[in-house]
Design a protein around this motif. Sequence first.
Motif, short mmCIF file in Angstrom:
data_model
loop_
_atom_site.label_atom_id
_atom_site.label_comp_id
_atom_site.label_asym_id
_atom_site.label_seq_id
_atom_site.Cartn_x
_atom_site.Cartn_y
_atom_site.Cartn_z
N ASP A 275 -2.77 23.51 -16.62
CA ASP A 275 -3.39 23.55 -17.93
C ASP A 275 -2.33 23.24 -18.98
O ASP A 275 -1.38 24.01 -19.10
N PRO A 276 -2.40 22.20 -19.72
CA PRO A 276 -3.41 21.14 -19.71
C PRO A 276 -3.21 20.21 -18.51
O PRO A 276 -2.11 20.06 -17.99
N GLN A 277 -4.31 19.64 -18.12
CA GLN A 277 -4.28 18.77 -16.94
C GLN A 277 -3.50 17.49 -17.26
O GLN A 277 -3.72 16.86 -18.29
N PRO A 278 -2.59 17.09 -16.38
CA PRO A 278 -1.80 15.87 -16.65
C PRO A 278 -2.66 14.62 -16.52
O PRO A 278 -3.71 14.62 -15.89
N GLU A 279 -2.16 13.57 -17.17
CA GLU A 279 -2.86 12.28 -17.10
C GLU A 279 -2.27 11.48 -15.94
O GLU A 279 -1.06 11.36 -15.80
N LEU A 280 -3.15 10.96 -15.09
CA LEU A 280 -2.73 10.14 -13.96
C LEU A 280 -2.70 8.69 -14.40
O LEU A 280 -3.73 8.14 -14.80
N GLN A 281 -1.53 8.07 -14.35
CA GLN A 281 -1.40 6.67 -14.73
C GLN A 281 -1.15 5.85 -13.46
O GLN A 281 -0.11 6.00 -12.81
N LEU A 282 -2.11 5.01 -13.13
CA LEU A 282 -2.02 4.19 -11.93
C LEU A 282 -1.41 2.84 -12.26
O LEU A 282 -1.87 2.15 -13.16
N ARG A 283 -0.37 2.48 -11.53
CA ARG A 283 0.21 1.15 -11.63
C ARG A 283 0.09 0.52 -10.26
O ARG A 283 0.66 1.03 -9.28
N ALA A 284 -0.67 -0.55 -10.16
CA ALA A 284 -0.89 -1.21 -8.87
C ALA A 284 -0.40 -2.65 -8.95
O ALA A 284 -0.58 -3.33 -9.97
N ASP A 285 0.17 -3.11 -7.87
CA ASP A 285 0.60 -4.50 -7.76
C ASP A 285 -0.62 -5.40 -7.71
O ASP A 285 -1.71 -4.98 -7.31
N LYS A 286 -0.46 -6.66 -8.12
CA LYS A 286 -1.58 -7.61 -8.09
C LYS A 286 -2.13 -7.78 -6.69
O LYS A 286 -3.32 -7.96 -6.49
N ALA A 287 -1.25 -7.73 -5.70
CA ALA A 287 -1.66 -7.98 -4.32
C ALA A 287 -2.11 -6.71 -3.59
O ALA A 287 -2.38 -6.76 -2.40
N THR A 288 -2.22 -5.59 -4.29
CA THR A 288 -2.66 -4.35 -3.65
C THR A 288 -4.11 -4.49 -3.22
O THR A 288 -4.95 -4.99 -3.97
N ARG A 289 -4.39 -4.02 -2.01
CA ARG A 289 -5.77 -4.07 -1.52
C ARG A 289 -6.64 -3.11 -2.32
O ARG A 289 -6.22 -2.00 -2.65
N GLY B 208 0.80 -1.22 0.00
CA GLY B 208 0.00 0.00 0.00
C GLY B 208 0.83 1.26 0.00
O GLY B 208 0.30 2.36 0.19
N GLU B 209 2.14 1.16 -0.23
CA GLU B 209 3.01 2.33 -0.29
C GLU B 209 2.83 3.01 -1.65
O GLU B 209 2.72 2.35 -2.67
N LEU B 210 2.83 4.34 -1.64
CA LEU B 210 2.58 5.13 -2.85
C LEU B 210 3.88 5.75 -3.34
O LEU B 210 4.70 6.23 -2.55
N TYR B 211 4.06 5.76 -4.66
CA TYR B 211 5.24 6.34 -5.30
C TYR B 211 4.76 7.29 -6.39
O TYR B 211 4.18 6.86 -7.38
#
Length: 143
Positions: A98-112, A73-76
């Motif tokens: 402006d322009p708003q950046p794109e948020l790209q989420l990368r989560a581990d398989k075991a992330t809650r 659950g640690e965030l980077y």
Amino acid sequence: MAFGSFNGGGNNGAPMSEINMVPLIDVMLVLLVIFIITAPLLSHAVRIDVPQATSAPSQVDPITIDLAINADGELYWNDGKIDMGMLSERFQVAAKQDPQPELQLRADKATRYEVLAQVMADASRAGMKRIGFVSTPDPKPVK
């Protein structure tokens, strides 16, 4: 439907089994005339002289924020470790760009799922509009 003739011969009141095509042809011809009359009206256009201008398109590279969540659950944030309290502040700053950046989420398989849902809710609350998930393709070919 026609029920036979009045001459008294042959069928003795048996119904005829053929369709009278004249009314169908009349309707088709009326529709054809209507379409012939209205077709030129639909293609009428107003001609105007539009000024010509040329310019080089501005090349704006899209800004992306890479937010990784590991199994604990640690965030980077762009490879720098942050805590959940700082996350909403950074989302608010990023949402105002402006322009708003794109948020790209990368989560581990075991992330809650709870952690992932909280991150997405914080991003949405801050006004982030472009949120995406990064995944790796399955190495097995699809049959």
